[in-house]
Design a protein around this motif. Structure first.
Motif, PDB file in Angstrom:
ATOM      1  N   ASP A 360     -10.576  36.980  49.080  1.00 20.64           N
ATOM      2  CA  ASP A 360     -10.378  37.856  47.919  1.00 20.64           C
ATOM      3  C   ASP A 360     -11.017  37.273  46.667  1.00 20.64           C
ATOM      4  OD1 ASP A 360      -9.064  39.700  49.416  1.00 20.64           O
ATOM      5  OD2 ASP A 360      -7.046  39.103  48.814  1.00 20.64           O
ATOM      6  N   GLU A 361     -10.741  35.987  46.390  1.00 22.41           N
ATOM      7  CA  GLU A 361     -11.264  35.346  45.188  1.00 22.41           C
ATOM      8  C   GLU A 361     -11.781  33.954  45.551  1.00 22.41           C
ATOM      9  OE1 GLU A 361     -11.702  36.607  42.252  1.00 22.41           O
ATOM     10  OE2 GLU A 361     -10.671  38.518  42.614  1.00 22.41           O
ATOM     11  N   LEU A 362     -13.017  33.687  45.188  1.00 22.94           N
ATOM     12  CA  LEU A 362     -13.637  32.386  45.435  1.00 22.94           C
ATOM     13  C   LEU A 362     -14.112  31.785  44.120  1.00 22.94           C
ATOM     14  CD1 LEU A 362     -14.909  30.142  47.215  1.00 22.94           C
ATOM     15  CD2 LEU A 362     -16.939  31.593  47.395  1.00 22.94           C
ATOM     16  N   THR A 363     -13.758  30.512  43.919  1.00 24.70           N
ATOM     17  CA  THR A 363     -14.245  29.754  42.775  1.00 24.70           C
ATOM     18  C   THR A 363     -14.997  28.537  43.286  1.00 24.70           C
ATOM     19  OG1 THR A 363     -12.393  30.455  41.379  1.00 24.70           O
ATOM     20  CG2 THR A 363     -13.617  28.500  40.686  1.00 24.70           C
ATOM     21  N   VAL A 364     -16.225  28.389  42.870  1.00 27.94           N
ATOM     22  CA  VAL A 364     -17.052  27.247  43.276  1.00 27.94           C
ATOM     23  C   VAL A 364     -17.290  26.365  42.051  1.00 27.94           C
ATOM     24  CG1 VAL A 364     -19.275  26.501  44.217  1.00 27.94           C
ATOM     25  CG2 VAL A 364     -18.166  28.543  45.118  1.00 27.94           C
ATOM     26  N   LYS A 365     -16.921  25.084  42.192  1.00 21.73           N
ATOM     27  CA  LYS A 365     -17.138  24.115  41.129  1.00 21.73           C
ATOM     28  C   LYS A 365     -18.072  23.026  41.634  1.00 21.73           C
ATOM     29  CE  LYS A 365     -12.613  24.822  38.948  1.00 21.73           C
ATOM     30  NZ  LYS A 365     -11.371  24.161  38.472  1.00 21.73           N
ATOM     31  N   ILE A 366     -19.149  22.804  40.916  1.00 18.73           N
ATOM     32  CA  ILE A 366     -20.146  21.803  41.300  1.00 18.73           C
ATOM     33  C   ILE A 366     -20.168  20.728  40.222  1.00 18.73           C
ATOM     34  CG2 ILE A 366     -22.531  21.409  41.989  1.00 18.73           C
ATOM     35  CD1 ILE A 366     -22.688  24.512  42.369  1.00 18.73           C
ATOM     36  N   ILE A 367     -19.761  19.516  40.598  1.00 21.62           N
ATOM     37  CA  ILE A 367     -19.721  18.389  39.667  1.00 21.62           C
ATOM     38  C   ILE A 367     -20.994  17.567  39.846  1.00 21.62           C
ATOM     39  CG2 ILE A 367     -18.449  16.346  38.926  1.00 21.62           C
ATOM     40  CD1 ILE A 367     -15.946  17.583  40.109  1.00 21.62           C
ATOM     41  N   LEU A 368     -21.799  17.501  38.806  1.00 25.25           N
ATOM     42  CA  LEU A 368     -23.072  16.782  38.855  1.00 25.25           C
ATOM     43  C   LEU A 368     -22.903  15.374  38.282  1.00 25.25           C
ATOM     44  CD1 LEU A 368     -25.516  19.606  37.702  1.00 25.25           C
ATOM     45  CD2 LEU A 368     -24.989  18.876  40.042  1.00 25.25           C
ATOM     46  N   PRO A 369     -23.836  14.471  38.574  1.00 24.03           N
ATOM     47  CA  PRO A 369     -23.752  13.108  38.018  1.00 24.03           C
ATOM     48  C   PRO A 369     -23.819  13.123  36.496  1.00 24.03           C
ATOM     49  CG  PRO A 369     -25.284  13.178  39.864  1.00 24.03           C
ATOM     50  CD  PRO A 369     -24.934  14.599  39.557  1.00 24.03           C
ATOM     51  N   GLU A 370     -23.229  12.113  35.897  1.00 27.44           N
ATOM     52  CA  GLU A 370     -23.197  12.004  34.444  1.00 27.44           C
ATOM     53  C   GLU A 370     -24.630  11.910  33.895  1.00 27.44           C
ATOM     54  OE1 GLU A 370     -20.464   9.601  31.237  1.00 27.44           O
ATOM     55  OE2 GLU A 370     -21.239   8.516  32.977  1.00 27.44           O
ATOM     56  N   GLY A 371     -24.870  12.644  32.843  1.00 28.70           N
ATOM     57  CA  GLY A 371     -26.199  12.644  32.234  1.00 28.70           C
ATOM     58  C   GLY A 371     -27.100  13.763  32.717  1.00 28.70           C
ATOM     59  N   SER A 372     -26.609  14.611  33.639  1.00 22.91           N
ATOM     60  CA  SER A 372     -27.424  15.731  34.118  1.00 22.91           C
ATOM     61  C   SER A 372     -27.566  16.786  33.025  1.00 22.91           C
ATOM     62  CB  SER A 372     -26.781  16.347  35.362  1.00 22.91           C
ATOM     63  OG  SER A 372     -26.673  15.402  36.405  1.00 22.91           O
ATOM     64  N   LYS A 373     -28.717  17.425  33.002  1.00 25.47           N
ATOM     65  CA  LYS A 373     -28.978  18.465  31.998  1.00 25.47           C
ATOM     66  C   LYS A 373     -29.947  19.489  32.582  1.00 25.47           C
ATOM     67  CE  LYS A 373     -32.464  15.457  29.887  1.00 25.47           C
ATOM     68  NZ  LYS A 373     -32.900  14.791  28.636  1.00 25.47           N
ATOM     69  N   ASN A 374     -30.203  20.536  31.807  1.00 24.70           N
ATOM     70  CA  ASN A 374     -31.121  21.621  32.208  1.00 24.70           C
ATOM     71  C   ASN A 374     -30.667  22.252  33.523  1.00 24.70           C
ATOM     72  OD1 ASN A 374     -32.728  20.931  29.970  1.00 24.70           O
ATOM     73  ND2 ASN A 374     -33.899  19.460  31.182  1.00 24.70           N
ATOM     74  N   MET A 375     -29.349  22.514  33.634  1.00 28.00           N
ATOM     75  CA  MET A 375     -28.816  23.103  34.862  1.00 28.00           C
ATOM     76  C   MET A 375     -29.158  24.587  34.952  1.00 28.00           C
ATOM     77  SD  MET A 375     -26.842  20.466  33.734  1.00 28.00           S
ATOM     78  CE  MET A 375     -25.443  21.160  32.866  1.00 28.00           C
ATOM     79  N   LYS A 376     -29.547  25.009  36.169  1.00 28.94           N
ATOM     80  CA  LYS A 376     -29.851  26.417  36.418  1.00 28.94           C
ATOM     81  C   LYS A 376     -29.396  26.758  37.831  1.00 28.94           C
ATOM     82  CE  LYS A 376     -33.551  29.857  36.632  1.00 28.94           C
ATOM     83  NZ  LYS A 376     -35.023  30.076  36.586  1.00 28.94           N
ATOM     84  N   LEU A 377     -28.440  27.688  37.932  1.00 30.01           N
ATOM     85  CA  LEU A 377     -27.865  28.077  39.226  1.00 30.01           C
ATOM     86  C   LEU A 377     -28.526  29.354  39.729  1.00 30.01           C
ATOM     87  CD1 LEU A 377     -25.689  27.618  41.414  1.00 30.01           C
ATOM     88  CD2 LEU A 377     -24.148  29.037  40.026  1.00 30.01           C
ATOM     89  N   GLU A 378     -29.023  29.312  40.964  1.00 29.43           N
ATOM     90  CA  GLU A 378     -29.626  30.479  41.608  1.00 29.43           C
ATOM     91  C   GLU A 378     -28.833  30.791  42.869  1.00 29.43           C
ATOM     92  OE1 GLU A 378     -33.697  29.648  42.352  1.00 29.43           O
ATOM     93  OE2 GLU A 378     -34.255  29.463  40.225  1.00 29.43           O
ATOM     94  N   THR A 379     -28.290  32.017  42.938  1.00 25.87           N
ATOM     95  CA  THR A 379     -27.448  32.418  44.068  1.00 25.87           C
ATOM     96  C   THR A 379     -28.095  33.589  44.815  1.00 25.87           C
ATOM     97  OG1 THR A 379     -26.176  33.882  42.596  1.00 25.87           O
ATOM     98  CG2 THR A 379     -25.343  31.640  42.943  1.00 25.87           C
TER      99      THR A 379
END
Length: 600
Positions: A360-379
Motif C-alpha cells: 500500500d505504502e512504500l518509503t525508500v530512504k537512501i543514506i549516502l556517505p558524508e560529503g556527497s552532493k549533486n544528488m539526482k534520483l532517476e526512477t
C-alpha cells in the motif's frame, strides 16, 4: 500597437499548440481485429492480459494507440504495460496517461508504437494490467476451519475506445468450486476456467458486468506500510534494512482461535509462512521484531538468489497483522559504479517480499556517505520525493545526506532498478581513519599529561613517608640479594680450593668476598639509620643484619675447615662431620633470613 498585437497573436498560437500537443485523439481508422483476453484470479491480485491484433483501415500511418481502463477497476490499477510482437520478438512500448477531448471521466493511456502502423497494416499488441484490492471476501467473516470465498466484479468485454471485431475472455480461478458466475452468453465453465465469447462487432466503450463468486484460499496479505533503508558505504558495503507492517485482508476470523485445532488441521485461508527472495550476494541476514530475533526462519542459497522462508510468531488469519524488520549486507561493487568523483548507485526500488504481494505504502530512504552532493534520483516510474534529510552515525561531522522517496499501490511489476547519481571527493575516504587516529592521539596525550600532574592542594606527609620507606625497603631487598650471592661465592671458592690446593688464590678470593660483603653491610646499616622513625621496619632490618652476620661467621668457619682439610690437620671424615654441622646451621639461618624478608 501593431507590434503588440502581433506578439500577442504569436503567444496565443504557441500556447494553443502546447495544449493541443498534450491531448491525443482516437483514430476512427483503428480497429481491434481480434482480442484474446485472460483474467487471472488465482491469487489476491487481478491480472488481465489482452493480446490485441490492431488493424489500420485508414489511408495514413499512425504510431498511437489509446488504451482505456474500466471505470470500476481504475481506482485499483497498480500497473499497466504494453508490448508488441514481431517475428517472435517482444518490444516494450512506452505507456503514459493521457486525456482526450470529449472523453472526460474516462481513464485513458497513450501507447506509443515502436514503429508506424501503415495503412492497411496490422500489429500484435500485448497489454497487461494488474489490479489490487479488487477481490472482495464474501462472506466477510469465516470460522477457523471454513473455506474463504471471494467475489469479482468486472467487465465481460474488452473495454476499448475502438471497435472490436472479435473477442474472447478466459477467466482462470483458484479452484473449481464456483458458487456463481454471470452467464454473459455465450459463457461456459470447465473446472477452474470460465470462458466468455466469442463476441463479434463490439462497439467502443461497451460494458457488460460480470460477477464471479468462487473459493480462493490463497494468501491475502497486504503490506500496509514498508520502509526500505539503504545505507551506502564507500568501504565496500551496502546495508539494507526493510521494515514491514503486514495485514491479512481476507475474510476475518469469526470466533476464537484454537491452537489445538490448528495443529490438527491447517486448512483454510490462514497464512503460516511465506518466502522472500534476496540477492544472491546477500550476507549477514537477520529477521527480528520488537521481542527480538525470530528463529522460525529458513534460508536456502541458490545460484542466482537466496530464498528466505519467513514464519511469523503466529499464523495470520483475516484481520490479523504482524510487524517485523529484516536486513542484510551487499557488496558495493555489484551496485555502485564510479568514475573519478562521480558515482551511480543502481539498485531495486522495491524487492520481492512474497508472491502476489501488494504494497500500500512504500518509503525508500537512501543514506549516502558524508560529503556527497549533486544528488539526482532517476526512477523507472513516477514517485514522490521529500526534501533531503541528514543522518548522523559514528565519526560523522556534518552528517550523511538521506534521499527519501514514496510510492503507493505497488506490485511485483514494480520490482525495477533506480539510479542515483551523486558525487563525492575521494579524499574524504580518509576522513574517518584520520578522525580515529586523532582521537587516540588526543586520548593518549591527555593521559600522559594527567598522570604527571599533582592535583593535591596540600602535601600528604604520611603518604610521602610511606613512599620513601617503601623505596628504602626495596633497596634493602636488593642488598640482601647481593649478600646471598656473595655467600654462594664462598662455597664456590672453597670448592675451587679443594681441587686446586692453591692457598694464595683461595685467600685472595676470600678477601675480595669479605670486602664486598662489608660494603653491602654498611649500605644496609645506612638505610637502617634512615628508617629509625619507622620502628617496625628498623627492627626487621636490624634482625636481618644480625642473621647476615651469623651467616658470615658460618661462611668463615667453612673457610677454616677447608684450610685444615687441605693442610692435613683434619682427616676427610672429620671434615665431613664438621661440614655437615655447619651446613645445617647455614640452612637454618637462610630460612630465618627469608622469613624476615617476607615481612618487609
Amino acid at each position: 500597437m501593431e507590434n503588440f498585437s502581433y506578439c500577442a497573436l504569436l503567444l496565443f498560437s504557441i500556447l494553443f499548440t502546447g495544449i493541443a500537443s498534450n491531448q491525443d485523439g482516437i483514430s476512427a481508422n483503428l480497429e481491434n481485429k481480434l482480442v484474446s483476453r485472460k483474467i487471472d484470479l488465482e491469487s489476491q491480485l487481478v491480472k488481465i492480459t489482452a493480446e490485441v491484433t490492431v488493424a489500420n483501415s485508414g489511408s495514413t500511418p499512425t504510431k498511437l494507440y489509446v488504451l482505456a481502463i474500466d471505470a470500476e477497476l481504475s481506482e485499483n490499477l497498480a500497473s499497466v504495460s504494453a508490448s508488441s510482437k514481431a517475428d517472435d520478438e517482444t518490444i516494450n512500448l512506452a505507456v503514459a496517461k493521457t486525456t482526450i477531448k470529449g472523453q472526460s471521466g474516462k481513464v485513458l493511456y497513450r501507447v506509443t508504437l515502436d514503429s508506424n502502423l501503415p495503412a492497411g497494416g496490422e500489429k500484435q499488441l500485448v497489454i497487461e494490467t494488474v489490479y489490487t484490492n479488487t477481490l472482495r471476501p464474501f462472506p466477510t467473516q469465516i470460522k477457523q476451519k471454513e473455506k474463504q470465498y471471494v467475489e469479482f466484479l468486472g467487465n465481460g468485454y474488452f473495454y476499448s475506445p475502438y471497435k472490436t471485431k472479435s473477442q474472447t475472455t478466459e477467466v482462470k480461478l483458484a479452484s473449481s468450486t464456483i458458487e456463481f458466475f454471470t452467464k454473459l452468453s455465450p459463457a461456459a465453465a470447465s473446472e477452474e476456467v470460465i470462458t466468455y465469447g466469442p463476441y463479434e462487432d463490439i462497439a467502443p466503450f461497451t460494458t457488460g458486468e460480470v460477477r464471479i463468486h468462487y473459493e480462493n484460499n490463497n494468501a491475502f496479505l497486504t503490506i500496509t506500510s514498508m520502509t526500505r533503508l539503504v545505507e551506502v558505504s564507500h568501504w565496500g558495503n551496502i546495508a539494507v534494512e526493510e521494515t514491514f507492517d503486514i495485514r491479512h485482508v481476507g475474510a476475518k476470523l469469526k470466533g476464537s482461535f484454537s491452537r489445538y485445532d490448528y495443529q490438527r488441521s491447517q486448512e483454510g485461508a490462514s497464512v503460516k509462512s511465506y518466502k522472500t527472495i534476496l540477492p544472491a550476494s546477500a550476507t549477514d541476514v537477520y529477521y527480528r521484531d520488537e521481542i527480538g530475533n525470530i528463529s522460525t526462519s529458513h534460508l536456502v542459497e541458490h545460484d542466482e538468489y537466496i530464498e528466505l522462508e519467513l514464519r511469523p510468531r503466529f499464523p495470520l488469519f483475516g484481520g490479523w497483522k504482524t510487524h517485523y524488520y529484516m536486513g542484510y549486507n551487499l557488496p558495493s561493487y555489484e551496485y555502485l559504479y564510479s568514475s573519478g568523483d562521480d558515482y551511480i548507485l543502481k539498485m531495486r526500488f522495491l524487492d520481492h517480499v512474497f508472491d502476489a504481494m501488494v504494497v500500500d505504502e512504500l518509503t525508500v530512504k537512501i543514506i549516502l556517505p558524508e560529503g556527497s552532493k549533486n544528488m539526482k534520483l532517476e526512477t523507472p516510474y513516477s514517485v514522490s520525493q521529500d526534501k533531503n534529510d541528514v543522518h548522523f552515525t559514528y565519526l560523522d561531522t556534518i552528517g550523511r545526506p538521506v534521499i527519501i522517496a514514496h510510492k503507493s499501490n505497488l506490485v511485483e511489476q514494480h520490482i525495477q532498478d533506480f539510479e542515483l547519481h551523486y558525487s563525492q571527493q575521494r579524499m574524504l575516504l580518509l576522513q574517518e581513519p584520520l578522525l580515529v587516529v586523532g582521537a587516540f592521539y588526543l586520548l593518549f596525550l591527555t593521559v600522559i599529561i594527567l598522570v604527571r600532574l599533582d592535583f593535591s592542594i596540600t602535601k600528604d606527609e604520611a603518604n610521602e613517608t610511606r613512599m620513601k620507606v617503601a623505596s628504602l625497603v626495596e633497596q634493602v631487598l636488593k642488598a640482601q640479594d647481593t649478600r646471598n650471592d656473595l655467600f654462594k661465592r664462598y662455597e664456590k671458592a672453597i670448592a675451587d680450593y679443594k681441587s686446586s690446593k692453591s692457598l694464595s688464590a683461595f685467600q685472595s678470593a676470600v678477601k675480595k668476598i669479605n670486602s664486598q660483603l662489608k660494603e653491602v653491610t654498611q649500605t644496609v646499616a645506612a638505610i637502617q639509620t634512615s628508617v629509625k622513625q619507622q620502628s617496625e621496619v628498623a627492627e626487621k632490618i636490624s634482625e636481618l643484619q644480625k642473621l647476615s652476620a651469623q651467616a658470615k661467621e658460618l661462611a668463615q668457619q667453612s673457610v677454616t675447615n677447608a684450610e685444615k682439610l687441605v693442610s692435613g690437620k683434619y682427616s676427610k671424615q672429620q671434615y665431613l662431620d664438621q661440614d655437615k654441622v655447619n651446613k645445617a646451621k647455614r640452612e637454618d639461618v637462610d630460612n630465618r633470613i627469608q622469613g624476615v624478608l617476607s615481612t618487609l
